[in-house]
Write a protein that holds these residues in place. Structure first.
Motif, PDB file in Angstrom:
ATOM      1  N   THR A 336       0.836  -1.194   0.000  1.00  7.97           N
ATOM      2  CA  THR A 336       0.000   0.000   0.000  1.00  7.97           C
ATOM      3  C   THR A 336       0.874   1.247   0.000  1.00  7.97           C
ATOM      4  O   THR A 336       1.528   1.556   0.991  1.00  7.97           O
ATOM      5  N   ASN A 337       0.908   1.925  -1.117  1.00  7.12           N
ATOM      6  CA  ASN A 337       1.695   3.152  -1.188  1.00  7.12           C
ATOM      7  C   ASN A 337       0.982   4.165  -2.066  1.00  7.12           C
ATOM      8  O   ASN A 337       0.267   3.819  -3.004  1.00  7.12           O
ATOM      9  N   PHE A 338       1.163   5.423  -1.728  1.00  7.96           N
ATOM     10  CA  PHE A 338       0.612   6.533  -2.502  1.00  7.96           C
ATOM     11  C   PHE A 338       1.760   7.244  -3.210  1.00  7.96           C
ATOM     12  O   PHE A 338       2.884   7.282  -2.716  1.00  7.96           O
ATOM     13  N   ASN A 339       1.472   7.804  -4.376  1.00 10.52           N
ATOM     14  CA  ASN A 339       2.528   8.486  -5.119  1.00 10.52           C
ATOM     15  C   ASN A 339       2.028   9.833  -5.631  1.00 10.52           C
ATOM     16  O   ASN A 339       0.849  10.154  -5.529  1.00 10.52           O
ATOM     17  N   GLY A 340       2.954  10.612  -6.183  1.00  7.92           N
ATOM     18  CA  GLY A 340       2.626  11.936  -6.704  1.00  7.92           C
ATOM     19  C   GLY A 340       2.466  11.961  -8.206  1.00  7.92           C
ATOM     20  O   GLY A 340       2.541  13.035  -8.814  1.00  7.92           O
ATOM     21  N   VAL A 341       2.228  10.783  -8.815  1.00  8.46           N
ATOM     22  CA  VAL A 341       2.078  10.708 -10.268  1.00  8.46           C
ATOM     23  C   VAL A 341       0.938  11.605 -10.737  1.00  8.46           C
ATOM     24  O   VAL A 341      -0.128  11.644 -10.130  1.00  8.46           O
ATOM     25  N   ALA A 342       1.162  12.314 -11.817  1.00  2.64           N
ATOM     26  CA  ALA A 342       0.152  13.139 -12.504  1.00  2.64           C
ATOM     27  C   ALA A 342      -0.235  14.398 -11.737  1.00  2.64           C
ATOM     28  O   ALA A 342      -1.281  14.988 -12.006  1.00  2.64           O
ATOM     29  N   ALA A 343       0.610  14.857 -10.819  1.00  3.27           N
ATOM     30  CA  ALA A 343       0.285  16.083 -10.079  1.00  3.27           C
ATOM     31  C   ALA A 343       0.165  17.293 -10.988  1.00  3.27           C
ATOM     32  O   ALA A 343      -0.457  18.294 -10.611  1.00  3.27           O
ATOM     33  N   SER A 344       0.719  17.217 -12.181  1.00  4.03           N
ATOM     34  CA  SER A 344       0.653  18.359 -13.109  1.00  4.03           C
ATOM     35  C   SER A 344      -0.758  18.640 -13.600  1.00  4.03           C
ATOM     36  O   SER A 344      -0.987  19.683 -14.220  1.00  4.03           O
ATOM     37  N   VAL A 345      -1.703  17.742 -13.345  1.00  2.00           N
ATOM     38  CA  VAL A 345      -3.091  18.047 -13.727  1.00  2.00           C
ATOM     39  C   VAL A 345      -3.620  19.233 -12.925  1.00  2.00           C
ATOM     40  O   VAL A 345      -4.578  19.893 -13.351  1.00  2.00           O
ATOM     41  N   ILE A 346      -3.008  19.524 -11.763  1.00  2.00           N
ATOM     42  CA  ILE A 346      -3.459  20.673 -10.972  1.00  2.00           C
ATOM     43  C   ILE A 346      -2.484  21.850 -11.070  1.00  2.00           C
ATOM     44  O   ILE A 346      -2.595  22.812 -10.316  1.00  2.00           O
ATOM     45  N   THR A 347      -1.524  21.766 -12.009  1.00  2.00           N
ATOM     46  CA  THR A 347      -0.581  22.877 -12.177  1.00  2.00           C
ATOM     47  C   THR A 347      -0.481  23.355 -13.620  1.00  2.00           C
ATOM     48  O   THR A 347       0.397  24.153 -13.943  1.00  2.00           O
ATOM     49  N   GLY A 348      -1.344  22.874 -14.496  1.00  2.00           N
ATOM     50  CA  GLY A 348      -1.357  23.387 -15.860  1.00  2.00           C
ATOM     51  C   GLY A 348      -0.452  22.688 -16.832  1.00  2.00           C
ATOM     52  O   GLY A 348      -0.225  23.161 -17.937  1.00  2.00           O
ATOM     53  N   GLY A 349       0.101  21.530 -16.441  1.00  2.00           N
ATOM     54  CA  GLY A 349       0.784  20.676 -17.401  1.00  2.00           C
ATOM     55  C   GLY A 349       2.145  21.157 -17.832  1.00  2.00           C
ATOM     56  O   GLY A 349       3.041  21.342 -17.010  1.00  2.00           O
ATOM     57  N   PHE A 350       2.323  21.394 -19.140  1.00  2.00           N
ATOM     58  CA  PHE A 350       3.632  21.655 -19.744  1.00  2.00           C
ATOM     59  C   PHE A 350       4.157  23.042 -19.371  1.00  2.00           C
ATOM     60  O   PHE A 350       4.193  23.951 -20.187  1.00  2.00           O
ATOM     61  N   ASN A 351       4.635  23.220 -18.159  1.00  2.00           N
ATOM     62  CA  ASN A 351       5.089  24.536 -17.722  1.00  2.00           C
ATOM     63  C   ASN A 351       6.341  25.008 -18.441  1.00  2.00           C
ATOM     64  O   ASN A 351       6.612  26.209 -18.508  1.00  2.00           O
TER      65      ASN A 351
END
Length: 738
Positions: A336-351
């Protein structure tokens, strides 16, 4: 892992026996599964898993329920709802689900197959259709195998170009002929033909909202609810912790939800990830372990390129390049582990991409997403045409790029890599949550890209964590300075930490290292067969020339992707592949070096002092004028303007951002100068332009190129009007860039 495969026969009944389905799926995925198979003359429906030893949902002789991914609701309860509601009601239920999922159901009596996709396709579903049958499933390789009478995968080289460009399939295609990805946020119903219905209007109304209190409350609620995909709080959660924003945000939410947490970081003791993670763990009183990297005495590592490519491409069904590191174990051992994958969905992606349109929209979109067009045999290819069509979806390039990020970078690369990961464990990706993503998509692009969602979530969960620095990057909204004078001291504390060792940033996979052994291995793999299907679309001579030139990191994934697809297609066709010997690569020294970091902030505020008796600076930085006859200057460091100051040495500095913020009771003509010195004398002065706002604030904020002979510097502020008294120096700093 849970998966499904549904076959709808248009013109004939099914002739394949159940044990054949099982044998073929087990063989192509190289592991054993449990199967639940229902069929009639029209439909064959298969649920398969290596996670369970029996069918974990309510059994029905005519209906099959196939959920894939993560759900914050009991799946048997969800099954009951789906089988008891109308189509429109089911769409509403699924639209409002939390989690990262794909769902399908089959009703043999009505001969209907229903598939529901996630808002950004967190779990991929793929479809094949011809005049005889419709096949839909969670693995494109398996879909392709059963689309062929030979029961073998059928490749289409014209699909490969997006894969070569991005390292994943950045459109609707797969490596397989006529096998495409189903669209996101969609209800797909198969009954004689395929019908598509949007689950809701998320994409039609996206990126229009304001960052109101209600918006952040909704974001916060959905973010915390996303952790309900694990109901058992007694389980020990092992959470990776780094120096970035995402992992600390996940950690704060786990604490808020009452989980039993253990954190870990892998890296050398002096790496910023390790340093910052230890600070966070100590501050939050959370158990934390450091797994230090070890190298051989001669700083070498052994690499088996063939083995790596084989494992990663086969476990991902040819969807992911072997440049990426993904799980390759096909035995399910749920940790059981949580990760930060796909966090860019809340930061606007291709910065990192420029959002300026200097030509038409199609060319602007292609500039970052289609970089190797001169290596292809045909300029008019599927991917080029796809980008041209996609460019019509929005007239703002920033919004267009984020739509691409959501639907393809997240909806294909992230989703397709989960095919492999899910075989070994449930890796919980909370940033892919259906409701969290939909909430974030409400915010206008300008504010979304500022990373204010990250900031507000951390501020709500534990504001003290905002004082802990990050590895390399600040919040986007404060890259050019603090958001307000009141946050200046916290802004200083968040100054990023950078790695000071070469090994800390070393990547053996980078062809820009120009390691002769690694490049030789790529040449052997890529150039061994001019008749490879890959060279139906890629020019062999151009690739040969590229591999014989000095390589840069720009071509990293391009070369890795070509090698990956050559190996995978040959392996699936059972062609003879020449083995590549294990190679030994020399890494940089792991010793700490004293090279300058990329950037350094110097707080100038405490270094200000009056030039003479005409001006006074109090302890709280209030400015008082005493003698109107003198030159009213504030300047940094001891001595007059002709004296070389004891400032920070500018050796190696290429440019500097000077940022000074003052509160004045009028806004009349303050002037700021940057004075540069050699070791012996003053030699150049640069004036900065003042910026004003409506709150009696004057700001000097500009990037200055450091003159060639500059060694020292000082700043000076001149006040022309000295009649008013309510002036204050809020802050002043210089950020040096090397």
């Amino acid at each position: 892992m849970e998966g499904f495969l549904h076959i709808y026969n248009k013109s004939h009944s099914n002739k394949i026996k159940k044990d054949v389905y099982e044998k073929i799926i087990n063989t192509y995925k190289d592991t054993r599964h449990f199967f639940k198979i229902l069929s009639n003359n029209k439909i064959t429906s298969i649920y398969y898993t290596n996670e369970h030893k029996n069918y974990p949902y309510s059994s029905d002789s005519n209906r099959l329920f196939c959920p894939v991914g993560q759900f914050a609701i009991d799946k048997i309860q969800l099954q009951s709802q789906i089988f008891s509601l109308s189509s429109s009601q089911v769409r509403k239920v699924i639209s409002n689900l939390s989690g990262a999922f794909g769902i399908s159901t089959v009703d043999l009596e009505s001969e209907i197959i229903d598939v529901y996709t996630h808002v950004v396709r967190a779990e991929g579903v793929f479809i094949f259709e011809n005049s005889e049958k419709i096949i839909v499933g969670t693995d494109p390789l398996i879909v392709s195998v059963f689309s062929s009478d030979k029961l073998e995968p059928d490749f289409d080289a014209s699909n490969f170009i997006s894969f070569f460009e991005q390292g994943y399939f950045a459109d609707e295609n797969t490596p397989f002929k006529n096998v495409v990805s189903l669209p996101p946020n969609t209800h797909v119903q198969i009954n004689k033909e395929v019908n598509y219905t949007d689950l809701d209007n998320t994409y039609d109304t996206a990126f229009q909202g304001l960052p109101t209190e209600d918006f952040f409350n909704e974001i916060s609620t959905n973010f915390l609810n996303s952790f309900d995909i694990v109901q058992d709080k007694s389980k020990t959660i092992r959470s990776g912790l780094t120096g970035g924003k995402d992992s600390r945000l996940v950690l704060l939410a786990l604490i808020n939800k009452g989980f039993n947490i253990q954190t870990h970081t892998t890296g050398f003791p002096d790496h910023p990830d390790v340093i910052i993670a230890q600070q966070l763990a100590e501050l939050l009183e959370i158990p934390h372990k450091v797994k230090s990297r070890t190298l051989k005495e001669d700083n070498s590592i052994n690499v088996n390129l063939e083995k790596r490519i084989k494992e990663i491409t086969t476990v991902s069904s040819g969807l992911i390049t072997a440049y990426d590191s993904i799980a390759t174990n096909t035995t399910f051992k749920d940790g059981t582990n949580f990760n930060g994958v796909a966090a860019s969905v809340i930061t606007g992606g291709f910065n990192k991409f420029s959002h300026k349109v200097n030509a038409n929209m199609a060319d602007a979109l292609k500039k970052p997403l289609y970089k190797f067009s001169n290596y292809y045999n045909e300029s008019d290819n599927k991917y080029s045409r796809f980008l041209e069509e996609f460019s019509n979806k929005n007239d703002d390039l920033g919004t267009l790029l984020h739509l691409f990020f959501l639907k393809y970078r997240t909806g294909r690369w992230t989703s397709d890599s989960r095919i492999a990961k899910s075989y070994s464990s449930n890796s919980y990706s909370v940033f892919l949550d259906n409701q969290l993503t939909k909430s974030a998509m409400k915010l206008n692009m300008k504010d979304l890209r500022k990373e204010i969602i990250h900031y507000k979530l951390i501020e709500q969960l534990n504001p003290s964590i905002l004082k802990v620095p990050f590895n390399r990057y600040r919040f986007a909204f404060e890259e050019n300075g603090p958001s307000s004078p009141n946050d200046y001291h916290n802004w200083l504390k968040r100054e990023p930490i950078y790695s000071k060792s070469k090994i800390g940033s070393y990547n053996w996979r980078s062809l820009g290292n120009n390691d002769k052994k690694l490049i030789s291995a790529f040449k052997e793999l890529i150039l061994q067969d001019k008749n490879s299907i890959v060279f139906d679309v890629v020019n062999y001579n151009s690739i040969e020339k590229l591999l014989n030139s000095k390589l840069t990191n720009r071509t990293n994934k391009f070369i890795w992707s070509i090698a990956s697809q050559i190996y995978y297609t040959d392996y699936m066709k059972k062609q003879n592949i020449s083995p590549i010997e294990k190679i030994s690569l020399k890494t940089p020294s792991d010793k700490i070096i004293t090279d300058k970091v990329p950037a350094k902030v110097i707080d100038l505020t405490p270094h200000y002092q009056p030039l003479n008796h005409s001006i006074e600076l109090s302890a709280n930085n209030s400015i008082n004028f005493k003698d109107k006859e003198g030159n009213a200057y504030l300047k940094t460091y001891n001595g007059g303007f002709s004296k070389v100051p004891d400032s920070f040495n500018l050796k190696g500095v290429k440019q500097a951002r000077f940022n000074t913020n003052m509160e004045l009771d009028n806004l009349e003509n303050p002037r700021m100068s940057i004075i540069f010195y050699t070791k012996e004398k003053r030699f150049k002065t640069i004036l900065l332009e003042a910026q004003y706002d409506n709150d009696n604030i004057v700001v000097f904020n500009d990037i200055v190129k450091i003159p060639k002979d500059a060694v020292y510097y000082r700043t000076a502020i001149y006040f022309k009007d000295t009649n008013n008294k309510n002036h204050k120096l809020n802050y002043s700093y210089v950020e040096l860039h090397y």
